[in-house]
Design a protein around this motif. Structure first.
Motif, PDB file in Angstrom:
ATOM      1  N   THR A 151      63.714 -17.697  51.446  1.00 28.56           N
ATOM      2  CA  THR A 151      64.317 -18.251  50.235  1.00 28.56           C
ATOM      3  C   THR A 151      65.389 -19.265  50.588  1.00 28.56           C
ATOM      4  O   THR A 151      66.182 -19.050  51.511  1.00 28.56           O
ATOM      5  CB  THR A 151      64.917 -17.105  49.396  1.00 28.56           C
ATOM      6  N   LYS A 152      65.404 -20.366  49.845  1.00 26.25           N
ATOM      7  CA  LYS A 152      66.392 -21.415  50.105  1.00 26.25           C
ATOM      8  C   LYS A 152      66.933 -21.982  48.802  1.00 26.25           C
ATOM      9  O   LYS A 152      66.235 -22.016  47.798  1.00 26.25           O
ATOM     10  CB  LYS A 152      65.750 -22.561  50.889  1.00 26.25           C
ATOM     11  N   ARG A 153      68.155 -22.436  48.881  1.00 28.83           N
ATOM     12  CA  ARG A 153      68.747 -23.193  47.780  1.00 28.83           C
ATOM     13  C   ARG A 153      68.283 -24.643  47.894  1.00 28.83           C
ATOM     14  O   ARG A 153      67.927 -25.112  48.975  1.00 28.83           O
ATOM     15  CB  ARG A 153      70.273 -23.152  47.849  1.00 28.83           C
ATOM     16  N   PHE A 154      68.356 -25.339  46.778  1.00 25.46           N
ATOM     17  CA  PHE A 154      67.952 -26.746  46.753  1.00 25.46           C
ATOM     18  C   PHE A 154      68.729 -27.547  47.801  1.00 25.46           C
ATOM     19  O   PHE A 154      68.146 -28.330  48.549  1.00 25.46           O
ATOM     20  CB  PHE A 154      68.179 -27.329  45.349  1.00 25.46           C
ATOM     21  N   GLU A 181      58.309 -20.192  43.552  1.00 27.58           N
ATOM     22  CA  GLU A 181      59.038 -19.550  42.470  1.00 27.58           C
ATOM     23  C   GLU A 181      60.481 -20.033  42.482  1.00 27.58           C
ATOM     24  O   GLU A 181      61.072 -20.213  43.551  1.00 27.58           O
ATOM     25  CB  GLU A 181      59.009 -18.028  42.634  1.00 27.58           C
ATOM     26  N   ARG A 182      61.010 -20.253  41.289  1.00 23.47           N
ATOM     27  CA  ARG A 182      62.405 -20.679  41.150  1.00 23.47           C
ATOM     28  C   ARG A 182      63.153 -19.547  40.472  1.00 23.47           C
ATOM     29  O   ARG A 182      62.767 -19.089  39.404  1.00 23.47           O
ATOM     30  CB  ARG A 182      62.474 -21.950  40.309  1.00 23.47           C
ATOM     31  N   ASN A 183      64.209 -19.092  41.120  1.00 22.31           N
ATOM     32  CA  ASN A 183      65.033 -18.018  40.567  1.00 22.31           C
ATOM     33  C   ASN A 183      66.418 -18.562  40.253  1.00 22.31           C
ATOM     34  O   ASN A 183      67.060 -19.172  41.109  1.00 22.31           O
ATOM     35  CB  ASN A 183      65.138 -16.862  41.558  1.00 22.31           C
ATOM     36  N   ILE A 184      66.856 -18.334  39.026  1.00 19.17           N
ATOM     37  CA  ILE A 184      68.162 -18.806  38.566  1.00 19.17           C
ATOM     38  C   ILE A 184      69.077 -17.599  38.420  1.00 19.17           C
ATOM     39  O   ILE A 184      68.719 -16.604  37.789  1.00 19.17           O
ATOM     40  CB  ILE A 184      68.034 -19.536  37.215  1.00 19.17           C
ATOM     41  N   TYR A 185      70.261 -17.690  39.033  1.00 16.79           N
ATOM     42  CA  TYR A 185      71.237 -16.613  38.977  1.00 16.79           C
ATOM     43  C   TYR A 185      72.424 -17.061  38.126  1.00 16.79           C
ATOM     44  O   TYR A 185      72.989 -18.132  38.364  1.00 16.79           O
ATOM     45  CB  TYR A 185      71.704 -16.243  40.388  1.00 16.79           C
ATOM     46  N   SER A 186      72.794 -16.252  37.159  1.00 11.60           N
ATOM     47  CA  SER A 186      73.886 -16.577  36.234  1.00 11.60           C
ATOM     48  C   SER A 186      75.228 -16.338  36.898  1.00 11.60           C
ATOM     49  O   SER A 186      75.901 -15.342  36.647  1.00 11.60           O
ATOM     50  CB  SER A 186      73.760 -15.746  34.961  1.00 11.60           C
ATOM     51  N   GLU A 187      75.577 -17.236  37.760  1.00 16.82           N
ATOM     52  CA  GLU A 187      76.874 -17.193  38.434  1.00 16.82           C
ATOM     53  C   GLU A 187      77.601 -18.480  38.092  1.00 16.82           C
ATOM     54  O   GLU A 187      77.062 -19.353  37.434  1.00 16.82           O
ATOM     55  CB  GLU A 187      76.679 -17.103  39.960  1.00 16.82           C
ATOM     56  N   PHE A 188      78.813 -18.586  38.546  1.00 17.18           N
ATOM     57  CA  PHE A 188      79.509 -19.860  38.397  1.00 17.18           C
ATOM     58  C   PHE A 188      79.919 -20.331  39.771  1.00 17.18           C
ATOM     59  O   PHE A 188      80.677 -19.645  40.454  1.00 17.18           O
ATOM     60  CB  PHE A 188      80.736 -19.739  37.491  1.00 17.18           C
TER      61      PHE A 188
END
Length: 110
Positions: A31-34, A62-69
């Motif tokens: 898994t990697k960030r953009f 697959e793209r996973n979005i995490y609700s963080e700031f």
């Protein structure tokens, strides 16, 4: 047998789309960030985004979005994408054995 050619052509068209192979190769590591992918690959952010959208649409990434700031978005290979691992590794092995450094640098005339 009649569906073999269209399926093969579709698969080859997708895998031969510029930068797709390198993106898949990069994601085989996990898994990697953009931003990590952008740093790993010699590709513009806009083009990387376009290719990731294509691969996501095809069910390969697959793209996973995490609700963080700030919001964290990570990309990984889906089960369908991971199924390409032996194919990618075989291509890498073939390249290691049959593509010379001169061919990579463009010094060999065709």
């Amino acid at each position: 047998m009649e569906n073999l050619c269209p399926r093969f052509e579709k698969a080859m068209g997708l895998l031969s789309t510029r930068w797709v192979g390198l993106i898949l190769f990069d994601l085989l590591e996990g898994t990697k960030r953009f931003s990590e992918m952008e740093a790993d690959l010699p590709i513009s952010g806009r083009l990387l985004s376009d290719r990731l959208k294509l691969l996501e649409k095809e069910g390969i990434v697959e793209r996973n979005i995490y609700s963080e700031f700030p919001v964290r978005i990570e990309y990984s290979l889906s089960e369908k994408g991971r199924a390409l691992e032996p194919v990618i590794k075989e291509i890498q092995g073939w390249a290691d054995n049959h593509v010379t450094p001169e061919e990579v640098s463009g010094d060999v005339e065709k």
